[in-house]
Design an enzyme around this catalytic site. Structure first.
Site, short mmCIF file in Angstrom:
data_model
loop_
_atom_site.label_atom_id
_atom_site.label_comp_id
_atom_site.label_asym_id
_atom_site.label_seq_id
_atom_site.Cartn_x
_atom_site.Cartn_y
_atom_site.Cartn_z
N TYR A 204 0.84 -1.20 0.00
CA TYR A 204 0.00 0.00 0.00
C TYR A 204 0.87 1.25 0.00
O TYR A 204 2.07 1.20 0.32
CB TYR A 204 -0.96 0.01 1.19
CG TYR A 204 -0.32 0.30 2.53
CD1 TYR A 204 -0.18 1.62 2.99
CD2 TYR A 204 0.13 -0.72 3.36
CE1 TYR A 204 0.39 1.89 4.23
CE2 TYR A 204 0.70 -0.46 4.58
CZ TYR A 204 0.83 0.85 5.02
OH TYR A 204 1.41 1.12 6.24
N CYS A 205 0.25 2.37 -0.36
CA CYS A 205 0.92 3.67 -0.33
C CYS A 205 -0.16 4.74 -0.13
O CYS A 205 -1.28 4.42 0.27
CB CYS A 205 1.74 3.91 -1.60
SG CYS A 205 0.77 3.87 -3.12
N THR A 206 0.13 5.98 -0.43
CA THR A 206 -0.80 7.07 -0.16
C THR A 206 -2.05 7.02 -1.05
O THR A 206 -3.18 7.02 -0.56
CB THR A 206 -0.11 8.43 -0.35
OG1 THR A 206 1.06 8.48 0.46
CG2 THR A 206 -1.05 9.57 0.04
N ILE A 233 -4.22 4.66 0.85
CA ILE A 233 -4.78 5.04 2.15
C ILE A 233 -5.97 5.98 1.99
O ILE A 233 -6.95 5.88 2.72
CB ILE A 233 -3.69 5.71 3.01
CG1 ILE A 233 -2.54 4.74 3.27
CG2 ILE A 233 -4.27 6.21 4.33
CD1 ILE A 233 -1.29 5.41 3.80
#
Length: 353
Positions: A204-206, A233
């Site tokens: 996952y990332c932003t 996110i």
């Protein structure tokens, strides 16, 4: 797509300071959003020029990167123009139906200029293998699927953001790849997981752009069960709220605009880099010769007048002409506090006052 070519300037003619002041005083409601798409752009420079003309007509501010591999955009749009902007965006080949990640916490003051730049890649990855491509990537998972998969103790959750992003907020069980850059993280992630190629791996990332490329990289390196969080996110948080799901993210989500963070939960899991008290507010040192990115509590902000060190505090009280002379030629580089390098914020940057 049919677009109208105008003769307007393809850059901002007013100083950034003045533009920022205008935005702060402007009561017009604005919506902060982001999107990305990996698709082939044969003429990035021409695409960039047309995009600047068109987005300027919608009153868009933001930071956009265009490359042959696609587009990466973070922006602020006048709320009244949001639907017409969406229709325009969907008229572009490669962007029809692209997901728009709407900011979680937003006062509309996230951007104050429109910058569109042509880059070699929309995410600097350091990959030079000619056999690598984005056609084969990990499986998307939404918020509900993410929660289900991460409930399995055998699932590995990997955070593909920088160390200063992870510090203020992350998912339960998330593994940090302790690095300053995405290009460093890719081989590190593959190396750390070399013995677990058959396990479920969720990245996952932003907003999704980094973990999507990371998932393709992991598959390229022989991993078999790779997933990535759709919309990152930001989209996860919005889905959790709208669907009443359990929130597995703790703390604050770092964002790359004027806000420097979105509050996801009330938990403060980081500490002030100066006094060590609980804090998760990122700031840039007010010294124009420094601009170090670090975490500072309200008490230290008042005491240090927004500076990261006594050295910078002394510097900002010098006569302005002397400050300009001392600033000349300084390359601040990626001036970010890294606790793994030094216990003192001031010694971790590339520049000095």
């Amino acid at each position: 797509m049919t677009v109208q070519i105008s003769t307007m300037a393809l850059h901002n003619r007013v100083s950034r300071r003045e533009l920022k002041e205008r935005v702060l005083l402007d009561p017009t409601p604005r919506t902060t959003l982001s999107f990305y798409s990996y698709f082939r752009i044969s003429d990035p420079a021409g695409f960039r020029d047309q995009l600047f003309r068109d987005l300027s007509q919608f009153g868009v501010f933001g930071r956009i990167y265009v490359a042959e591999e696609g587009i990466n955009a973070q922006m602020s749009v006048p709320t009244e123009n949001l639907e017409s902007f969406r229709s325009y965006l969907y008229s572009i080949e490669g962007l029809d139906g692209v997901r728009l990640n709407i900011a979680v916490n937003d006062d509309g003051k996230s951007f104050y200029v429109l910058d569109i730049k042509v880059r070699n890649k929309i995410v600097a990855d350091g990959i030079d293998d000619p056999d690598f491509n984005m056609d084969r990537k990990g499986q998307y998972v939404n918020a509900e699927q993410f929660n289900q998969l991460t409930a399995d103790p055998d699932t590995v959750v990997i955070d593909m953001r920088n160390h200063y992003e992870f510090e203020v907020g992350h998912f339960e069980k998330a593994i940090e790849i302790p690095s300053d850059t995405f290009r460093e993280q890719l081989p590190m992630a593959a190396g750390m997981m070399e013995a677990d190629k058959d396990r479920n791996i969720i990245m996952y990332c932003t907003g999704g752009i980094r973990c999507e490329k990371a998932s393709a990289y992991m598959l390229h390196k022989g991993f078999r069960n790779v997933f990535h969080l759709e919309g990152g996110i930001i989209n996860y948080t919005n889905e959790v709220k709208s669907k009443g799901l359990d929130n597995k993210f703790h703390g604050k989500n770092f964002v790359f605009d004027q806000r420097l963070g979105e509050r996801i939960t009330d938990e403060v899991i980081a500490c002030c880099h100066q006094c060590g008290q609980p804090a998760d507010t990122h700031v840039n040192c007010v010294n124009d010769a420094c601009h170090l990115l670090f975490i500072q509590c309200d008490e230290c902000k008042e005491k240090m007048e927004g500076c990261c060190s006594q050295e910078c505090l002394d510097f900002i009280h010098l006569p302005e002409e002397e400050q300009r002379e001392k600033r000349a030629g300084i390359d601040k580089g990626r001036n970010v506090f890294n606790k793994s390098r030094s216990r003192s914020p001031r010694h971790s940057g590339d520049g000095s006052a």
